[in-house]
Design a protein around this motif. Structure first.
Motif, PDB file in Angstrom:
ATOM      1  N   THR A   1      11.184 -31.781  43.064  1.00 19.95           N
ATOM      2  CA  THR A   1      10.475 -30.763  42.476  1.00 19.95           C
ATOM      3  C   THR A   1       9.917 -29.683  43.431  1.00 19.95           C
ATOM      4  OG1 THR A   1       8.299 -32.174  42.696  1.00 19.95           O
ATOM      5  CG2 THR A   1       9.486 -32.445  40.480  1.00 19.95           C
ATOM      6  N   LEU A   2       9.416 -28.522  42.790  1.00 22.08           N
ATOM      7  CA  LEU A   2       9.067 -27.512  43.552  1.00 22.08           C
ATOM      8  C   LEU A   2       7.940 -27.827  44.479  1.00 22.08           C
ATOM      9  CD1 LEU A   2       8.525 -24.514  44.273  1.00 22.08           C
ATOM     10  CD2 LEU A   2       7.399 -24.153  42.373  1.00 22.08           C
ATOM     11  N   PRO A   3       6.777 -28.553  43.804  1.00 17.70           N
ATOM     12  CA  PRO A   3       5.765 -28.859  44.892  1.00 17.70           C
ATOM     13  C   PRO A   3       6.125 -29.676  46.060  1.00 17.70           C
ATOM     14  CG  PRO A   3       5.413 -30.007  42.791  1.00 17.70           C
ATOM     15  CD  PRO A   3       6.610 -28.854  42.690  1.00 17.70           C
ATOM     16  N   LYS A   4       7.164 -30.756  46.132  1.00 19.61           N
ATOM     17  CA  LYS A   4       7.424 -31.655  46.959  1.00 19.61           C
ATOM     18  C   LYS A   4       8.247 -30.722  48.000  1.00 19.61           C
ATOM     19  CE  LYS A   4       8.033 -35.676  43.935  1.00 19.61           C
ATOM     20  NZ  LYS A   4       8.849 -36.534  43.333  1.00 19.61           N
ATOM     21  N   LEU A   5       9.020 -29.751  47.440  1.00 21.12           N
ATOM     22  CA  LEU A   5       9.818 -28.832  48.449  1.00 21.12           C
ATOM     23  C   LEU A   5       8.886 -28.130  49.225  1.00 21.12           C
ATOM     24  CD1 LEU A   5      12.671 -27.882  46.027  1.00 21.12           C
ATOM     25  CD2 LEU A   5      12.804 -29.520  48.162  1.00 21.12           C
TER      26      LEU A   5
ATOM     27  N   GLN B   1       5.544 -28.755  49.963  1.00 18.23           N
ATOM     28  CA  GLN B   1       4.971 -29.344  50.964  1.00 18.23           C
ATOM     29  C   GLN B   1       5.990 -29.831  52.166  1.00 18.23           C
ATOM     30  OE1 GLN B   1       4.222 -32.992  48.555  1.00 18.23           O
ATOM     31  NE2 GLN B   1       1.947 -32.651  48.730  1.00 18.23           N
ATOM     32  N   ALA B   2       7.248 -29.970  52.036  1.00 17.72           N
ATOM     33  CA  ALA B   2       8.170 -30.070  53.169  1.00 17.72           C
ATOM     34  C   ALA B   2       8.248 -28.787  53.866  1.00 17.72           C
ATOM     35  CB  ALA B   2       9.298 -30.518  52.537  1.00 17.72           C
ATOM     36  N   ALA B   3       7.792 -27.557  53.164  1.00 16.53           N
ATOM     37  CA  ALA B   3       7.876 -26.425  54.007  1.00 16.53           C
ATOM     38  C   ALA B   3       6.596 -25.925  54.498  1.00 16.53           C
ATOM     39  CB  ALA B   3       8.358 -25.265  52.928  1.00 16.53           C
ATOM     40  N   GLY B   4       5.720 -27.108  54.540  1.00 18.53           N
ATOM     41  CA  GLY B   4       4.218 -26.844  55.372  1.00 18.53           C
ATOM     42  C   GLY B   4       3.374 -26.199  54.499  1.00 18.53           C
ATOM     43  N   TYR B   5       3.611 -26.359  52.942  1.00 18.69           N
ATOM     44  CA  TYR B   5       2.669 -25.726  52.228  1.00 18.69           C
ATOM     45  C   TYR B   5       1.490 -26.563  51.798  1.00 18.69           C
ATOM     46  CZ  TYR B   5       3.738 -20.952  51.837  1.00 18.69           C
ATOM     47  OH  TYR B   5       4.133 -19.718  52.229  1.00 18.69           O
ATOM     48  N   GLU B   6       0.160 -26.506  51.640  1.00 22.23           N
ATOM     49  CA  GLU B   6      -0.537 -26.996  50.720  1.00 22.23           C
ATOM     50  C   GLU B   6      -0.443 -26.972  49.565  1.00 22.23           C
ATOM     51  OE1 GLU B   6      -4.794 -29.482  51.317  1.00 22.23           O
ATOM     52  OE2 GLU B   6      -2.806 -29.317  52.627  1.00 22.23           O
ATOM     53  N   THR B   7      -0.476 -27.914  48.539  1.00 20.13           N
ATOM     54  CA  THR B   7      -0.189 -27.731  47.247  1.00 20.13           C
ATOM     55  C   THR B   7      -1.374 -28.323  46.092  1.00 20.13           C
ATOM     56  OG1 THR B   7       1.020 -29.872  46.905  1.00 20.13           O
ATOM     57  CG2 THR B   7       2.259 -27.716  47.481  1.00 20.13           C
ATOM     58  N   ALA B   8      -1.528 -27.725  45.124  1.00 15.53           N
ATOM     59  CA  ALA B   8      -2.704 -28.154  44.209  1.00 15.53           C
ATOM     60  C   ALA B   8      -2.208 -27.931  42.871  1.00 15.53           C
ATOM     61  CB  ALA B   8      -3.867 -27.545  44.499  1.00 15.53           C
ATOM     62  N   MET B   9      -2.627 -28.938  41.932  1.00 11.89           N
ATOM     63  CA  MET B   9      -2.282 -28.675  40.455  1.00 11.89           C
ATOM     64  C   MET B   9      -3.466 -28.798  39.803  1.00 11.89           C
ATOM     65  SD  MET B   9      -0.643 -28.379  37.601  1.00 11.89           S
ATOM     66  CE  MET B   9       1.188 -28.463  38.015  1.00 11.89           C
ATOM     67  N   ILE B  10      -4.127 -27.796  39.015  1.00 12.98           N
ATOM     68  CA  ILE B  10      -5.391 -27.834  38.294  1.00 12.98           C
ATOM     69  C   ILE B  10      -5.042 -27.223  37.069  1.00 12.98           C
ATOM     70  CG2 ILE B  10      -7.656 -26.807  38.415  1.00 12.98           C
ATOM     71  CD1 ILE B  10      -7.324 -26.450  41.487  1.00 12.98           C
ATOM     72  N   GLY B  11      -5.677 -27.951  35.874  1.00 10.64           N
ATOM     73  CA  GLY B  11      -5.726 -27.555  34.733  1.00 10.64           C
ATOM     74  C   GLY B  11      -5.011 -28.283  33.515  1.00 10.64           C
ATOM     75  N   LYS B  12      -4.008 -27.662  33.108  1.00  9.59           N
ATOM     76  CA  LYS B  12      -3.337 -28.503  32.087  1.00  9.59           C
ATOM     77  C   LYS B  12      -1.547 -28.698  32.703  1.00  9.59           C
ATOM     78  CE  LYS B  12      -1.621 -28.336  27.176  1.00  9.59           C
ATOM     79  NZ  LYS B  12      -1.607 -27.690  26.108  1.00  9.59           N
ATOM     80  N   TRP B  13      -1.495 -30.218  32.743  1.00  9.07           N
ATOM     81  CA  TRP B  13      -0.214 -30.734  33.207  1.00  9.07           C
ATOM     82  C   TRP B  13       0.667 -31.007  32.069  1.00  9.07           C
ATOM     83  CZ3 TRP B  13       2.740 -31.902  37.116  1.00  9.07           C
ATOM     84  CH2 TRP B  13       3.544 -32.744  37.219  1.00  9.07           C
TER      85      TRP B  13
ATOM     86  N   PRO C   1      17.716 -25.667  46.906  1.00 10.65           N
ATOM     87  CA  PRO C   1      18.703 -26.857  46.779  1.00 10.65           C
ATOM     88  C   PRO C   1      19.682 -26.288  45.949  1.00 10.65           C
ATOM     89  CG  PRO C   1      16.418 -27.667  46.510  1.00 10.65           C
ATOM     90  CD  PRO C   1      16.206 -26.182  46.551  1.00 10.65           C
ATOM     91  N   GLY C   2      20.791 -26.627  46.309  1.00  4.98           N
ATOM     92  CA  GLY C   2      22.076 -26.346  45.358  1.00  4.98           C
ATOM     93  C   GLY C   2      22.268 -26.656  44.240  1.00  4.98           C
ATOM     94  N   ASP C   3      21.275 -27.788  43.657  1.00  6.06           N
ATOM     95  CA  ASP C   3      21.608 -28.324  42.404  1.00  6.06           C
ATOM     96  C   ASP C   3      20.494 -27.565  41.421  1.00  6.06           C
ATOM     97  OD1 ASP C   3      19.128 -29.552  43.346  1.00  6.06           O
ATOM     98  OD2 ASP C   3      19.640 -31.330  42.847  1.00  6.06           O
ATOM     99  N   MET C   4      19.511 -26.713  41.867  1.00 11.82           N
ATOM    100  CA  MET C   4      18.843 -25.888  40.849  1.00 11.82           C
ATOM    101  C   MET C   4      19.594 -25.112  40.120  1.00 11.82           C
ATOM    102  SD  MET C   4      15.231 -25.280  42.747  1.00 11.82           S
ATOM    103  CE  MET C   4      13.761 -26.499  43.127  1.00 11.82           C
ATOM    104  N   GLN C   5      19.141 -24.589  39.102  1.00 13.11           N
ATOM    105  CA  GLN C   5      20.183 -23.873  38.195  1.00 13.11           C
ATOM    106  C   GLN C   5      19.752 -22.271  37.944  1.00 13.11           C
ATOM    107  OE1 GLN C   5      20.141 -26.532  34.453  1.00 13.11           O
ATOM    108  NE2 GLN C   5      22.228 -26.889  35.060  1.00 13.11           N
ATOM    109  N   GLY C   6      18.575 -22.139  38.474  1.00 12.96           N
ATOM    110  CA  GLY C   6      18.180 -20.664  38.298  1.00 12.96           C
ATOM    111  C   GLY C   6      18.566 -19.681  39.337  1.00 12.96           C
ATOM    112  N   LYS C   7      17.934 -18.415  39.426  1.00 12.46           N
ATOM    113  CA  LYS C   7      18.265 -17.420  40.390  1.00 12.46           C
ATOM    114  C   LYS C   7      16.803 -17.052  41.028  1.00 12.46           C
ATOM    115  CE  LYS C   7      21.415 -14.414  40.031  1.00 12.46           C
ATOM    116  NZ  LYS C   7      22.214 -13.185  39.608  1.00 12.46           N
ATOM    117  N   SER C   8      16.853 -16.886  42.176  1.00 12.71           N
ATOM    118  CA  SER C   8      15.354 -16.256  42.874  1.00 12.71           C
ATOM    119  C   SER C   8      15.273 -14.910  42.206  1.00 12.71           C
ATOM    120  CB  SER C   8      15.353 -16.231  44.336  1.00 12.71           C
ATOM    121  OG  SER C   8      14.621 -15.566  44.931  1.00 12.71           O
ATOM    122  N   LEU C   9      14.143 -14.364  42.063  1.00  5.80           N
ATOM    123  CA  LEU C   9      13.897 -13.348  41.564  1.00  5.80           C
ATOM    124  C   LEU C   9      13.435 -12.129  42.578  1.00  5.80           C
ATOM    125  CD1 LEU C   9      11.565 -13.986  38.454  1.00  5.80           C
ATOM    126  CD2 LEU C   9      14.180 -13.802  38.397  1.00  5.80           C
TER     127      LEU C   9
END
Length: 536
Positions: free
Chosen positions: A113-117, A119-131, A420-428
């Motif tokens: 998932t995005l948050p795991k990636l 974190q691996a890139a050195g970011y602090e991550t938070a999820m607040i609100g509706k999951w 990751p190569g298995d993601m299906q979208g494109k960077s904006l």
């Protein structure tokens, strides 16, 4: 001074102290890689944002993001329903790939998932609100999320230590938690990604106490298709169960007391409507109920004494719907303003990429509907606004076809992490920085939750700048083709029109190309449908 003002002033002071004490190391890191604040509401239609030209509401704080950043006018989702949309955003993959196709299934949080990636890139991550994904959030250094849909008044939250109950209105509380995390709970030496996700304006649209006086002050224009008879379209539109006239609840949706509804001989379309209304009402304190009754008491009495019928009832329900829906959005806009002020006051705004979006669009009476799910524009299209000082041109507008499928890839590229190569979208990023005009010419959609609430048939389709092709399947086999240039409100299906023979061929070929690209097919759709029916 109310709670929101006290909390905001406190965190502004805390933020200023933190900025003055910020170590050189953090300042260096911040200057190289941006923070990310991802703001997502639930069911916020682009038609209800003044930056998109709405004549229904003024949203000055959301508009500020558009004035200082880029507004996307052709942003869409891959599957217009809450849980699947969130799963697509987290994974950068279509629903049939990430495994979450409807609101019933549980998201597999063990996958990439995005948050795991981040974190691996050195970011602090938070999820607040509706999951709204049922499983335990993973990849977050901090998380505090609503159970399921959550409640508007005095909401409970899931945390790693168990469920806790907070006092207040949910939109305010979510912002309080976010400001607290930004001010004192995050690792100040790391860049951060905050996923700040609101319940509002999801059904049943309970306004905040400080906005109750807004109710009934305005009469809203009815959309031209409020009384749509679904001519020139197929069974899917006719059989959907989300018409304001027939399927919207007088109790839970329109806030009429069950005893009044019963006394007038009305019946709830679904048995849980009255129970849901009473449960929500009883969450309020006695003081809050008294304030509520000052506004909704006269509405109830007037309805009882001057009960509208037939089309007049539909018009009445539409006005009640708009009053509550739009008033709940006023709280969202107010709280977006609180967050932006905090970023400004602490100096974080200069190096923070801020995104405002919704998990999908919503019907505000168009085609006579509320809710979402269909591939028709009001549901399929979502607001998307991005502000990134120094990178994104202020006041810019983009008309490329983009999707929530692209968000994860965009954030990863923005922070310099590998996509990751298995993601299906494109960077904006090429669109945000206006460094490239090359882009996709079509987008793919697939909706799966049928049989289910609102009875929207399973369907998939393709959209280009001008045309849209949809195939409805399961207990029907129907195709629809729309010329969005000549018929922007999608009132006339031209699939069988000989004039569009070549367009139909081209769109069918484009559809099959996208299915191959995204690893979907009619055969897979049938397999999934059979599996879903067996499991239910």
């Amino acid at each position: 001074m109310n709670r929101c003002e006290i909390t905001f002033k406190l965190w502004v002071v805390v933020g200023l102290v933190l900025v003055s004490c910020q170590p050189a190391q953090e300042k260096a890191v911040q200057s190289k890689r941006p923070n990310i604040v991802f703001i997502m509401t639930d069911d916020h239609a682009y038609q209800a944002i003044s930056a998109y030209g709405s004549n229904l509401i003024n949203t000055p704080n959301i508009d500020r993001l558009a004035q200082e950043g880029m507004r996307f006018d052709k942003a869409f989702v891959t599957n217009s329903i809450c849980s699947p949309s969130r799963a697509v955003i987290l994974t950068g993959k279509h629903s049939h790939i990430n495994g979450l196709r409807d609101n019933i299934q549980v998201f597999d949080s063990s996958q990439q998932t995005l948050p795991k990636l981040m974190q691996a890139a050195g970011y602090e991550t938070a999820m607040i609100g509706k999951w709204h994904l049922k499983s335990t959030p993973t990849g977050f250094d901090f998380w505090k999320v609503l159970p399921g849909q959550g409640h508007y008044y005095h909401p409970e939250f899931r945390t790693p230590g168990g469920v806790v109950k907070e006092t207040g209105y949910v939109t305010d509380v979510i912002t309080d938690i976010a400001l607290e995390w930004l001010g004192t709970k995050r690792d100040q030496e790391k860049p951060f990604m905050l996923m700040y996700q609101h319940k509002a304006p999801h059904r049943e649209w309970w306004p905040a106490q400080n906005h109750l006086s807004d109710i009934g002050r305005q009469t809203y224009p009815e959309p031209p298709s409020l009384f749509d008879d679904y001519q020139n379209r197929g069974a899917a539109a006719r059989e959907a169960e989300m018409r304001i006239s027939d399927h919207m609840g007088l109790t839970n949706d329109n806030k009429i007391k069950p005893k009044i509804v019963d006394s007038l001989g009305f019946k709830d379309f679904l048995s849980w409507y009255s129970r849901a209304h009473l449960n929500d009402y009883n969450r309020m304190s006695d003081e809050e109920k008294a304030n509520w009754e000052k506004v909704y008491g006269p509405i109830n009495e007037n309805f009882k004494n001057n009960t509208p019928q037939n089309d007049a009832l539909t018009s009445w329900k539409y006005q009640r719907y708009m009053q509550d829906y739009l008033t709940s959005i006023r709280s969202v806009d107010e709280n977006v303003g609180r967050l932006l002020q905090y970023l400004d006051s602490t100096g974080l705004a200069e190096n923070t990429l801020v995104v405002y979006t919704s998990d999908q669009g919503f019907y505000l009476g168009e085609h006579g509907w509320f809710d979402k799910r269909f591939m028709y524009e009001e549901s399929f299209r979502t607001p998307l606004i991005v502000r990134w000082p120094g990178k994104v041109k202020a006041g810019s507008i983009n008309n490329n076809l983009v999707q929530n499928l692209d968000f994860a890839e965009t954030f990863l590229e923005a922070v310099g992490a590998e996509i990751p190569g298995d993601m299906q979208g494109k960077s904006l990023l090429p669109l945000l920085t206006e460094t490239s005009s090359e882009w996709r010419k079509s987008i793919y959609y697939h909706y799966y939750e049928y049989p289910g609430i609102h009875a929207v048939k399973r369907h998939y389709g393709v959209r280009t700048d001008r045309y849209k092709l949809i195939h409805f399947y399961h207990d029907i086999d129907e195709w629809e083709l729309y010329d969005l240039e000549k018929d922007p409100h999608e009132m006339n299906n031209v699939f069988e029109d000989d004039i569009y023979f070549e367009v139909r061929q081209d769109m069918t070929a484009e559809l099959r190309k996208l299915q191959e690209q995204y690893q979907d097919s009619d055969e897979l759709a049938q397999q999934i449908m059979a599996s879903d029916l067996d499991s239910n």
